[in-house]
Design a protein around this motif. Structure first.
Motif, PDB file in Angstrom:
ATOM      1  N   GLU A  74      44.292  52.320  30.806  1.00 29.55           N
ATOM      2  CA  GLU A  74      44.207  52.532  32.257  1.00 29.55           C
ATOM      3  C   GLU A  74      43.049  51.742  32.858  1.00 29.55           C
ATOM      4  O   GLU A  74      43.185  51.101  33.895  1.00 29.55           O
ATOM      5  CB  GLU A  74      44.058  54.017  32.570  1.00 29.55           C
ATOM      6  N   GLU A  76      41.472  49.104  31.485  1.00 29.68           N
ATOM      7  CA  GLU A  76      41.670  47.666  31.293  1.00 29.68           C
ATOM      8  C   GLU A  76      42.723  47.110  32.247  1.00 29.68           C
ATOM      9  O   GLU A  76      42.604  45.982  32.718  1.00 29.68           O
ATOM     10  CB  GLU A  76      42.039  47.370  29.843  1.00 29.68           C
ATOM     11  N   ARG A  77      43.742  47.905  32.539  1.00 30.17           N
ATOM     12  CA  ARG A  77      44.780  47.456  33.473  1.00 30.17           C
ATOM     13  C   ARG A  77      44.184  47.187  34.852  1.00 30.17           C
ATOM     14  O   ARG A  77      44.546  46.215  35.530  1.00 30.17           O
ATOM     15  CB  ARG A  77      45.887  48.508  33.563  1.00 30.17           C
ATOM     16  N   GLU A  78      43.260  48.022  35.274  1.00 27.96           N
ATOM     17  CA  GLU A  78      42.598  47.829  36.567  1.00 27.96           C
ATOM     18  C   GLU A  78      41.815  46.510  36.576  1.00 27.96           C
ATOM     19  O   GLU A  78      41.880  45.745  37.533  1.00 27.96           O
ATOM     20  CB  GLU A  78      41.646  49.001  36.836  1.00 27.96           C
ATOM     21  N   GLN A  80      42.395  43.897  34.643  1.00 28.86           N
ATOM     22  CA  GLN A  80      43.383  42.818  34.596  1.00 28.86           C
ATOM     23  C   GLN A  80      43.901  42.485  35.987  1.00 28.86           C
ATOM     24  O   GLN A  80      44.020  41.313  36.358  1.00 28.86           O
ATOM     25  CB  GLN A  80      44.556  43.199  33.680  1.00 28.86           C
ATOM     26  N   GLU A  81      44.176  43.508  36.762  1.00 26.45           N
ATOM     27  CA  GLU A  81      44.676  43.306  38.129  1.00 26.45           C
ATOM     28  C   GLU A  81      43.644  42.563  38.970  1.00 26.45           C
ATOM     29  O   GLU A  81      43.978  41.638  39.725  1.00 26.45           O
ATOM     30  CB  GLU A  81      45.017  44.661  38.760  1.00 26.45           C
ATOM     31  N   ARG A  82      42.385  42.931  38.824  1.00 25.51           N
ATOM     32  CA  ARG A  82      41.318  42.259  39.575  1.00 25.51           C
ATOM     33  C   ARG A  82      41.174  40.800  39.141  1.00 25.51           C
ATOM     34  O   ARG A  82      40.885  39.930  39.965  1.00 25.51           O
ATOM     35  CB  ARG A  82      40.006  43.015  39.400  1.00 25.51           C
ATOM     36  N   LEU A  84      43.590  38.851  38.010  1.00 24.29           N
ATOM     37  CA  LEU A  84      44.760  38.083  38.419  1.00 24.29           C
ATOM     38  C   LEU A  84      44.909  37.937  39.923  1.00 24.29           C
ATOM     39  O   LEU A  84      45.357  36.892  40.410  1.00 24.29           O
ATOM     40  CB  LEU A  84      46.023  38.708  37.833  1.00 24.29           C
ATOM     41  N   THR A  85      44.536  38.981  40.671  1.00 22.30           N
ATOM     42  CA  THR A  85      44.803  38.945  42.116  1.00 22.30           C
ATOM     43  C   THR A  85      43.620  39.355  42.987  1.00 22.30           C
ATOM     44  O   THR A  85      43.753  39.377  44.202  1.00 22.30           O
ATOM     45  CB  THR A  85      45.988  39.868  42.462  1.00 22.30           C
ATOM     46  N   GLY A  86      42.492  39.677  42.367  1.00 21.05           N
ATOM     47  CA  GLY A  86      41.334  40.117  43.138  1.00 21.05           C
ATOM     48  C   GLY A  86      40.615  38.959  43.798  1.00 21.05           C
ATOM     49  O   GLY A  86      40.947  37.790  43.591  1.00 21.05           O
ATOM     50  N   GLY A  91      38.363  37.123  40.616  1.00 22.63           N
ATOM     51  CA  GLY A  91      39.736  36.669  40.816  1.00 22.63           C
ATOM     52  C   GLY A  91      39.788  35.169  41.054  1.00 22.63           C
ATOM     53  O   GLY A  91      38.754  34.488  41.072  1.00 22.63           O
ATOM     54  N   HIS A 139      42.646  34.243  29.475  1.00 17.01           N
ATOM     55  CA  HIS A 139      41.855  34.011  30.688  1.00 17.01           C
ATOM     56  C   HIS A 139      40.681  33.072  30.395  1.00 17.01           C
ATOM     57  O   HIS A 139      40.486  32.062  31.090  1.00 17.01           O
ATOM     58  CB  HIS A 139      41.363  35.357  31.237  1.00 17.01           C
TER      59      HIS A 139
END
Length: 195
Positions: A74, A76-78, A80-82, A84-86, A91, A139
């Motif tokens: 949970e 790490e997923r947050e 990862q999102e930052r 890729l798209t933060g 980002g 990354h």
């Protein structure tokens, strides 16, 4: 057991009671893992703290490490999102050295808050087989390639080595270094490696 039986209601849909139990189990486990070493927490402790039966716990999680993986996933997923798209510099949109420095800072923050979970899931060779490590490696390898590194493949693991949980716990526990000091040193490393 088919996925549909575990989740209920067909693939991809979790029954509301199963979701509540999952949330209770993860909350109880996170509190227990934060309070004492994961090795000292039993599955019975987790079931009791969550207020669920052992069968309910074991149906979803075969052991403590599976619970630690779920908790860590949970967080790490947050991140990862930052990545890729933060917004930059973590980002897309910043130079590679700045992005690597921001990644180091985010990872040290993750380790500072959740080293007890990372230690239970990403130690030794198992570290290299997790999905998160593969994403972090991809990354960092891409950043090294963008910076014009001669061998991004070789450099990626070298740049990730300081983020091993054992290293972080050694530095903070045995050497008494602060997370800020470690982050500053890694930021300098990022600039030297990718500028």
């Amino acid at each position: 057991m088919p996925t549909e039986d575990l989740l209920g209601g067909g693939p991809g849909r979790e029954r509301s009671d199963a979701a509540r139990n999952r949330a209770k189990i993860l909350k109880a486990a996170e509190e227990l893992f934060a309070a004492r070493p994961a090795a000292d927490v039993t599955m019975e402790d987790i079931a009791q703290a969550a207020g669920v039966g052992r069968a309910t716990l074991y149906r979803r999680y075969p052991d403590r490490s599976a619970i630690a993986v779920a908790l860590l996933d949970e967080h790490e997923r947050e991140l990862q999102e930052r990545l890729l798209t933060g917004p930059p510099p973590l980002g897309p949109g910043a130079p590679p050295a700045e992005r690597l420095a921001a990644f180091y800072a985010a990872m040290i923050d993750l380790l500072a808050r959740h080293a007890h979970l990372v230690l239970g899931t990403e130690v030794g060779h198992s570290r290299f087989t997790t999905g998160a490590y593969r994403l972090w490696r991809t990354h960092v390898r891409l950043l090294a390639g963008q910076a014009g590194a001669k061998d991004p493949d070789a450099l990626a693991d070298i740049l990730l080595a300081p983020l091993a949980p054992e290293v972080f716990l050694h530095q903070t526990g045995e050497l008494g270094l602060s997370a800020e000091r470690i982050t500053d040193a890694l930021s300098e490393q990022a600039r030297r490696a990718l500028s």
